[in-house]
Every structure is written in structure tokens, then in C-alpha cells.
Write a protein that holds these residues in place. Structure first.
Motif, PDB file in Angstrom:
ATOM      1  N   ASP A   1       0.859  -1.182   0.000  1.00  0.00           N
ATOM      2  CA  ASP A   1       0.000   0.000   0.000  1.00  0.00           C
ATOM      3  C   ASP A   1       0.894   1.229   0.000  1.00  0.00           C
ATOM      4  O   ASP A   1       1.738   1.387   0.891  1.00  0.00           O
ATOM      5  N   LEU A   2       0.721   2.079  -0.992  1.00  0.00           N
ATOM      6  CA  LEU A   2       1.559   3.265  -1.151  1.00  0.00           C
ATOM      7  C   LEU A   2       0.686   4.521  -1.115  1.00  0.00           C
ATOM      8  O   LEU A   2      -0.175   4.713  -1.979  1.00  0.00           O
ATOM      9  N   LEU A   3       0.906   5.351  -0.126  1.00  0.00           N
ATOM     10  CA  LEU A   3       0.156   6.590   0.048  1.00  0.00           C
ATOM     11  C   LEU A   3       0.641   7.634  -0.952  1.00  0.00           C
ATOM     12  O   LEU A   3       1.847   7.850  -1.099  1.00  0.00           O
ATOM     13  N   VAL A   4      -0.299   8.283  -1.641  1.00  0.00           N
ATOM     14  CA  VAL A   4       0.033   9.312  -2.628  1.00  0.00           C
ATOM     15  C   VAL A   4      -0.827  10.548  -2.372  1.00  0.00           C
ATOM     16  O   VAL A   4      -1.865  10.473  -1.727  1.00  0.00           O
ATOM     17  N   ASP A   5      -0.399  11.679  -2.907  1.00  0.00           N
ATOM     18  CA  ASP A   5      -1.201  12.894  -2.758  1.00  0.00           C
ATOM     19  C   ASP A   5      -2.002  13.223  -4.013  1.00  0.00           C
ATOM     20  O   ASP A   5      -2.915  14.036  -3.967  1.00  0.00           O
ATOM     21  N   ASP A   6      -1.677  12.605  -5.143  1.00  0.00           N
ATOM     22  CA  ASP A   6      -2.400  12.812  -6.394  1.00  0.00           C
ATOM     23  C   ASP A   6      -2.522  11.456  -7.078  1.00  0.00           C
ATOM     24  O   ASP A   6      -1.565  10.975  -7.694  1.00  0.00           O
ATOM     25  N   LEU A   7      -3.668  10.827  -6.955  1.00  0.00           N
ATOM     26  CA  LEU A   7      -3.864   9.462  -7.421  1.00  0.00           C
ATOM     27  C   LEU A   7      -3.646   9.317  -8.922  1.00  0.00           C
ATOM     28  O   LEU A   7      -2.926   8.423  -9.371  1.00  0.00           O
ATOM     29  N   ASP A   8      -4.247  10.190  -9.707  1.00  0.00           N
ATOM     30  CA  ASP A   8      -4.131  10.074 -11.157  1.00  0.00           C
ATOM     31  C   ASP A   8      -2.695  10.314 -11.625  1.00  0.00           C
ATOM     32  O   ASP A   8      -2.181   9.568 -12.466  1.00  0.00           O
ATOM     33  N   ALA A   9      -2.044  11.321 -11.080  1.00  0.00           N
ATOM     34  CA  ALA A   9      -0.673  11.631 -11.499  1.00  0.00           C
ATOM     35  C   ALA A   9       0.288  10.510 -11.113  1.00  0.00           C
ATOM     36  O   ALA A   9       1.155  10.116 -11.907  1.00  0.00           O
ATOM     37  N   GLU A  10       0.142   9.970  -9.918  1.00  0.00           N
ATOM     38  CA  GLU A  10       1.054   8.902  -9.477  1.00  0.00           C
ATOM     39  C   GLU A  10       0.767   7.590 -10.191  1.00  0.00           C
ATOM     40  O   GLU A  10       1.690   6.825 -10.470  1.00  0.00           O
ATOM     41  N   ALA A  11      -0.483   7.318 -10.521  1.00  0.00           N
ATOM     42  CA  ALA A  11      -0.792   6.123 -11.305  1.00  0.00           C
ATOM     43  C   ALA A  11      -0.187   6.245 -12.701  1.00  0.00           C
ATOM     44  O   ALA A  11       0.374   5.286 -13.231  1.00  0.00           O
ATOM     45  N   ALA A  12      -0.264   7.427 -13.287  1.00  0.00           N
ATOM     46  CA  ALA A  12       0.345   7.655 -14.604  1.00  0.00           C
ATOM     47  C   ALA A  12       1.861   7.525 -14.531  1.00  0.00           C
ATOM     48  O   ALA A  12       2.485   6.951 -15.430  1.00  0.00           O
ATOM     49  N   ARG A  13       2.466   8.054 -13.479  1.00  0.00           N
ATOM     50  CA  ARG A  13       3.924   7.953 -13.319  1.00  0.00           C
ATOM     51  C   ARG A  13       4.346   6.500 -13.134  1.00  0.00           C
ATOM     52  O   ARG A  13       5.312   6.039 -13.746  1.00  0.00           O
ATOM     53  N   ALA A  14       3.600   5.747 -12.321  1.00  0.00           N
ATOM     54  CA  ALA A  14       3.911   4.330 -12.128  1.00  0.00           C
ATOM     55  C   ALA A  14       3.790   3.572 -13.453  1.00  0.00           C
ATOM     56  O   ALA A  14       4.632   2.726 -13.769  1.00  0.00           O
ATOM     57  N   ALA A  15       2.770   3.893 -14.229  1.00  0.00           N
ATOM     58  CA  ALA A  15       2.596   3.245 -15.526  1.00  0.00           C
ATOM     59  C   ALA A  15       3.750   3.588 -16.471  1.00  0.00           C
ATOM     60  O   ALA A  15       4.239   2.725 -17.201  1.00  0.00           O
ATOM     61  N   ALA A  16       4.200   4.830 -16.440  1.00  0.00           N
ATOM     62  CA  ALA A  16       5.331   5.223 -17.282  1.00  0.00           C
ATOM     63  C   ALA A  16       6.613   4.479 -16.889  1.00  0.00           C
ATOM     64  O   ALA A  16       7.481   4.251 -17.731  1.00  0.00           O
TER      65      ALA A  16
END
Length: 124
Positions: A77-92
Motif C-alpha cells: 500500500d503506497l500513500l500518494v497525494d495525487d492518485l491520477d498523477a502517481e498512477a500515470a507515473r507508475a505506468a510510465a
């Protein structure tokens, strides 16, 4: 006797490659690197870390879980402050977003070797 939690260890057929993914995702420092073992730790903390161990026969779990197939034993479980941006970064970086999402404020994802992890917002 004292017991102290040290790390979560993920099995993978390529520990250096998976460690590189998580190092980039988390911004953690590499502490040890061998062909069959890599250890990361948060540079801001002396506490627990994340390690990667060689397992040539690793089988990724099925999500969502169902009987008769490889079950998920654990996930990160990884806490983030911007779900969409961090999901996109993880995908990249090489992660994939799972089709089944149990709630709106969480993103279930897979790392490049098939381990599940969740990005979530505070309060989720």
C-alpha cells in the motif's frame, strides 16, 4: 529478546530490474545489490525497507482472487497525494493498472513482474 521488523521481500526472476522500478517509484536508495538480492531503503529513515530475492519460478497472483489459481499473499500500500498523477507515473515506469478497481480512491496496479500494489489517497 527483541524482534524488529526489517523489510518486505518480493520474489522475482530479476531482482535488479524490479529493484530499479521501485527505486524510481519510491525515490528510495539502494543499500545492497547482488545478482540474486537487492535491498532498498527510504533515505529519510533507518527503518524497514524493501528487498528483492531471486525466484526463477515466480508466478504472479490473479486479481481479483478466485479459487484454483495463484492467490495474492501480500501487496504493498503506497500513500500518494495525487492518485491520477502517481498512477500515470507508475505506468510510465512499467506498472499496469488493473481492470478491477474496488474503490474510487485507490488504484490497484501491478509492478513489471506482476506483484500487486495499491496507490491510495489519505483517508482511503
Amino acid at each position: 529478546m527483541t524482534v524488529t521488523f526489517r523489510a518486505v521481500v518480493l520474489g522475482t526472476p530479476d531482482p535488479p530490474a524490479l529493484a530499479d522500478f521501485y527505486r524510481a517509484l519510491l525515490g528510495w536508495a539502494e543499500m545492497d545489490r547482488e545478482p540474486h538480492w537487492v535491498r532498498l531503503r527510504d533515505p529519510e529513515s533507518e527503518r524497514s525497507g524493501l528487498s528483492f530475492q531471486y525466484e526463477p519460478d515466480h508466478v504472479p497472483p490473479v486479481w481479483p482472487q478466485r479459487p484454483g489459481v495463484q492467490q495474492m499473499q501480500a501487496h504493498l500500500d503506497l500513500l500518494v497525494d495525487d492518485l491520477d498523477a502517481e498512477a500515470a507515473r507508475a505506468a510510465a515506469l512499467g506498472a499496469t493498472v488493473e481492470e478491477h478497481q474496488p474503490q474510487d480512491d485507490v488504484r490497484v496496479m501491478r509492478d513489471p513482474h506482476g506483484h500487486l500494489f495499491c496507490l491510495f489517497l489519505p483517508g482511503a
